[in-house]
Design an enzyme around this catalytic site. Structure first.
Site, short mmCIF file in Angstrom:
data_model
loop_
_atom_site.label_atom_id
_atom_site.label_comp_id
_atom_site.label_asym_id
_atom_site.label_seq_id
_atom_site.Cartn_x
_atom_site.Cartn_y
_atom_site.Cartn_z
N HIS A 25 0.80 -1.28 0.08
CA HIS A 25 0.06 0.10 0.08
C HIS A 25 0.95 1.16 0.07
CE1 HIS A 25 -4.05 1.79 1.04
NE2 HIS A 25 -3.39 2.88 0.94
N HIS A 27 1.22 4.90 -2.44
CA HIS A 27 0.74 5.54 -3.60
C HIS A 27 1.73 6.44 -4.21
CE1 HIS A 27 -3.35 5.25 -2.20
NE2 HIS A 27 -3.13 5.07 -1.27
N ASP A 29 1.61 9.30 -6.04
CA ASP A 29 1.32 10.45 -5.87
C ASP A 29 1.88 10.94 -4.62
OD1 ASP A 29 -0.89 9.29 -5.27
OD2 ASP A 29 -2.15 10.88 -6.23
N GLU A 216 -10.92 3.33 7.02
CA GLU A 216 -9.80 4.24 7.28
C GLU A 216 -10.69 5.64 7.89
OE1 GLU A 216 -6.14 6.92 5.42
OE2 GLU A 216 -7.91 5.90 3.99
N ASP A 312 1.88 3.95 2.80
CA ASP A 312 0.72 4.82 2.52
C ASP A 312 1.36 5.92 1.57
OD1 ASP A 312 -2.04 5.49 1.87
OD2 ASP A 312 -2.30 6.52 3.62
#
Length: 372
Positions: A25, A27, A29, A216, A312
Site C-alpha cells: 500500500h 501511493h 503521488d 480508514e 501509504d
C-alpha cells in the site's frame, strides 16, 4: 524518499533497511522526492509553498498531520500537478522504484489513479504506459545496482467520480503489461464501494483482483461494502474493523469476541493493509488513541489476522517501510520473527501467482535468516 541513518530493530544492530520487504500500500503521488517536485514544478511554472527540498518536505509533513483524511488529501493537489506529462510520470515512477529498492523492498505494488493525470493532454492508456515505462526503467537501474526488486501497478478509481467501470476496463487492458490489481481511493465517507458495483462486477467476471480502501475514514459499513460489493481480497487500512471486535476481561485475561465481519475477514485471511503513521495522521484510529501503541495492528496480529505494515504516502508521512517497521517494533516489542511474520503476511496477500508468492516467501525467509 530514503534516509541516511538506518533504522535498527530495537535491541539489535540489525538495520531494517537490509531486510527484504514487501510493500502493498504505497501511493505513487504520495512518494515523490521533494527535489523532483521543485524541478518539475519549475518546468511547468507551478508555484510551490517552498522552493527548498527540506522545507518543502517539512511542509508536506506538517499539512498532512491534521487528523483528517479530507485535509490530508489536499496535499496531493501539489504532487499530481507535476505528474501531468509523460516525462513527469516516467521520472516519478522511476525514482519511486529506486527509493523502494534502496529501502530493501523486493516486491512493491504501486497504486495511483490515472484519471487524475489528464490535464495536459494524455489519455488514460498513455498515462498507464508512461508509468510502466518509468517503473521498468527503475527496476532495470535498481537491478544494475545489485538490488532484487519487482513491482506491479494497482490502478485506482476515485470514489467521488463516476468513472469506475471505465477505470476497471483500463486496468484489464493492461493486465498483462504491468497492472496487477484494482483499487478505489479518495474520500471514503459518503462514497461506498457500491457506487462502483458495475466496475467490481466486471473485474470479478474477469477474475482480476481488487483491494479497496475501507475502514480508514469510515466504519464497519464501509468495510462491509468493500467485501460485498467490491469482493475485496484486501482492505486498504481496514483499522476500523476493530469496531466489530469486543474485548472483555475475564480472570486477568483479555477475551476478544469477533463479530461477523471481523470473523469473515480473519477466517478468509483477507489482508489488512495498515499504514501506522498515516493512520495516526488522518485520525483513523482516533477512537482508540493518538499514539503508535494505540494502533490496533498488534491486536489484529495477536488474533491471527493477516495484518501487514505499509507506508501509504512516504512523502506526506516523511517515512519509509523500514521506519514504519521500526516504529511498530518499538511500540509492541516486536523481534525479528515478528517482522518476518508481517512480511510473510504481505507476501501471501500479494497480487501474484501462487508460485511467485511462494518464491517471494522463500526470499524473505532467506534474507531474514541471513540477518542473524
Amino acid at each position: 524518499m530514503t534516509t541516511a541513518t538506518p533504522h535498527l530493530l530495537p535491541g539489535t544492530e540489525i538495520a531494517i533497511e537490509s531486510l527484504p520487504k514487501v510493500s502493498l500500500h504505497d501511493h505513487l503521488d504520495g512518494g515523490l522526492r521533494p527535489q523532483t517536485i521543485i524541478e518539475l514544478a519549475d518546468a511547468i511554472g507551478l508555484e510551490l509553498p517552498a522552493t527548498d527540498a527540506a522545507a518543502l518536505g517539512a511542509w508536506f509533513a506538517e499539512k498532512s498531520d491534521s487528523g483528517s483524511l479530507v485535509e490530508y488529501l489536499k496535499t496531493f493537489d501539489v504532487t499530481t500537478a507535476v505528474m501531468q506529462t509523460r516525462e513527469g510520470l516516467e521520472r516519478v515512477a522511476r525514482e519511486f522504484v529506486l527509493d523502494l529498492a534502496a529501502d530493501g523492498v523486493v516486491w512493491g505494488e504501486i497504486r495511483w489513479a490515472p484519471e487524475q493525470h489528464l490535464t495536459r493532454g494524455l489519455s488514460l492508456d498513455e498515462t498507464v504506459e508512461a508509468v510502466q515505462a518509468g517503473l521498468d526503467a527503475g527496476v532495470e537501474e535498481a537491478r544494475g545496482a545489485g538490488h532484487r526488486i519487482r513491482v506491479g501497478q494497482l490502478v485506482s478509481a476515485m470514489r467521488h467520480a463516476d468513472r469506475g467501470r471505465e477505470i476497471a476496463e483500463l486496468a484489464l487492458r493492461h493486465r498483462d503489461r504491468g497492472v496487477v490489481g484494482f483499487d478505489i481511493a479518495g474520500a471514503e465517507a459518503g462514497f461506498p464501494a457500491g457506487r462502483m458495483r458495475d466496475a467490481f462486477d466486471l473485474l470479478a467476471a474477469s477474475f482480476f483482483p481488487a483491494t479497496v480502501h475501507a475502514g480508514e475514514a469510515d466504519g464497519l459499513e464501509s468495510i462491509r461494502g468493500a467485501l460485498l460489493d467490491g469482493r475485496a481480497l484486501r482492505l486498504g487500512h481496514g483499522v476500523r474493523l476493530l469496531e466489530d471486535i469486543t474485548l472483555t476481561e475475564e480472570g486477568g485475561s483479555t477475551i476478544a469476541t469477533l463479530g461477523p465481519v471481523a470473523e469473515w475477514v480473519k477466517d478468509r485471511q483477507i489482508a489488512l493493509e495498515t499504514s501506522p503513521s498515516s493512520n495516526l495522521q488522518t485520525g483513523a484510529i482516533a477512537a482508540w488513541g493518538d499514539a503508535m501503541v494505540d494502533h490496533p495492528l498488534d491486536l489484529f496480529y495477536q488474533l491471527g489476522f493477516r495484518v501487514t505494515v505499509n507506508t501509504d504516502n512516504r512523502l506526506m508521512s516523511a517515512t519509509t517501510l523500514s521506519r514504519e517497521l521500526a516504529l511498530v517494533a518499538e511500540a509492541f516489542a516486536y523481534d525479528l520473527d515478528d517482522l518476518l511474520a508481517l512480511q510473510l503476511n504481505a507476501a501471501q496477500a500479494a497480487f501474484l501467482p501462487v508460485e511467485d508468492r511462494e518464491a517471494l516467501m522463500d526470499t524473505l525467509i532467506d534474507g531474514f535468516e541471513g540477518a542473524l
